[in-house]
Write an enzyme that holds these catalytic residues in place. Sequence first.
Site, PDB file in Angstrom:
ATOM      1  N   TYR A 177       0.831  -1.205   0.000  1.00  0.00           N
ATOM      2  CA  TYR A 177       0.000   0.000   0.000  1.00  0.00           C
ATOM      3  C   TYR A 177       0.865   1.255   0.000  1.00  0.00           C
ATOM      4  O   TYR A 177       0.616   2.200  -0.758  1.00  0.00           O
ATOM      5  CB  TYR A 177      -0.917  -0.016   1.228  1.00  0.00           C
ATOM      6  CG  TYR A 177      -1.855   1.160   1.292  1.00  0.00           C
ATOM      7  CD1 TYR A 177      -2.938   1.258   0.422  1.00  0.00           C
ATOM      8  CD2 TYR A 177      -1.666   2.169   2.233  1.00  0.00           C
ATOM      9  CE1 TYR A 177      -3.808   2.327   0.481  1.00  0.00           C
ATOM     10  CE2 TYR A 177      -2.534   3.245   2.305  1.00  0.00           C
ATOM     11  CZ  TYR A 177      -3.599   3.324   1.435  1.00  0.00           C
ATOM     12  OH  TYR A 177      -4.455   4.397   1.487  1.00  0.00           O
ATOM     13  N   LYS A 225       1.044   4.323  -2.805  1.00  0.00           N
ATOM     14  CA  LYS A 225       0.760   5.717  -2.464  1.00  0.00           C
ATOM     15  C   LYS A 225       2.005   6.596  -2.613  1.00  0.00           C
ATOM     16  O   LYS A 225       1.895   7.791  -2.903  1.00  0.00           O
ATOM     17  CB  LYS A 225       0.184   5.807  -1.049  1.00  0.00           C
ATOM     18  CG  LYS A 225      -1.212   5.207  -0.937  1.00  0.00           C
ATOM     19  CD  LYS A 225      -2.211   5.901  -1.875  1.00  0.00           C
ATOM     20  CE  LYS A 225      -3.613   5.386  -1.708  1.00  0.00           C
ATOM     21  NZ  LYS A 225      -4.603   6.097  -2.554  1.00  0.00           N
TER      22      LYS A 225
END
Length: 251
Positions: A145, A149
């Site tokens: 993740y 990002k």
Amino acid sequence: MNDFAGIRALVTGGASGIGRATADLLADRGAQVAVLDLDPSGVDKPLLAFRADVTDDASVRAAVTDAADALGGLDVLVNNAGIGAQGTVEDNDDEEWRRVFDVNVLGLVRTARAALPHLRSSSHAAIVNTCSVAATAGLPQRALYSASKGAVYSLTLAMAADHVREGIRVTCVNPGTVDTPWVGRLLDAAPDPAAERAALQARQPTGRLVTAAEVAGAIAYLASPLSGATTGTALAVDGGMQGLRLRPANR
């Protein structure tokens, strides 16, 4: 406030969570708002709903075109659609890495690519990407993740540089842990949901999760015509998680 009067906005992942809170807020402040989502069935007026899968370029192009036609143009794009992932760098296989990047990074690319021709005709063009504090702070069990990002953060800066002379502002918002349906499902799956919630709350100096409405407020600030000098900026909405270093309580 009516700072969005006359503004036409498109929000991806706008049927729930941060996206829905943003779509509702922009509409409340005077914008005409279209929502793109895999399942927009729960979206009602004054919002316009369009189904799109951000992993499918043809789907995105068709939905963006339909939304821009329905709105009579496009001034603001909020790239909010995204998915989560847990684990260290060892815990997800190649296919999961591709899946998360396909949504979180390439999904943003596809939507921006489809929207740019419409945004170039606007005198108040803005793109706001939903990034994360995970892009700027090392969080445990968030390798995949965080990587996705981090790419969104860097992409935001590159897009801002590419399009500033076209009059298109590009920024991102970096939320901490937000009390959304996805986080709720994450907590429900934990061995001890109450303990997991307490741990997530404790790592944010405010001692609580961020609300979707608070992130929506930051997105609205960045997208507003009143913020015409703001571009290439990442705005943290994380309860102080990134910038504050507090002593332990009672010391």
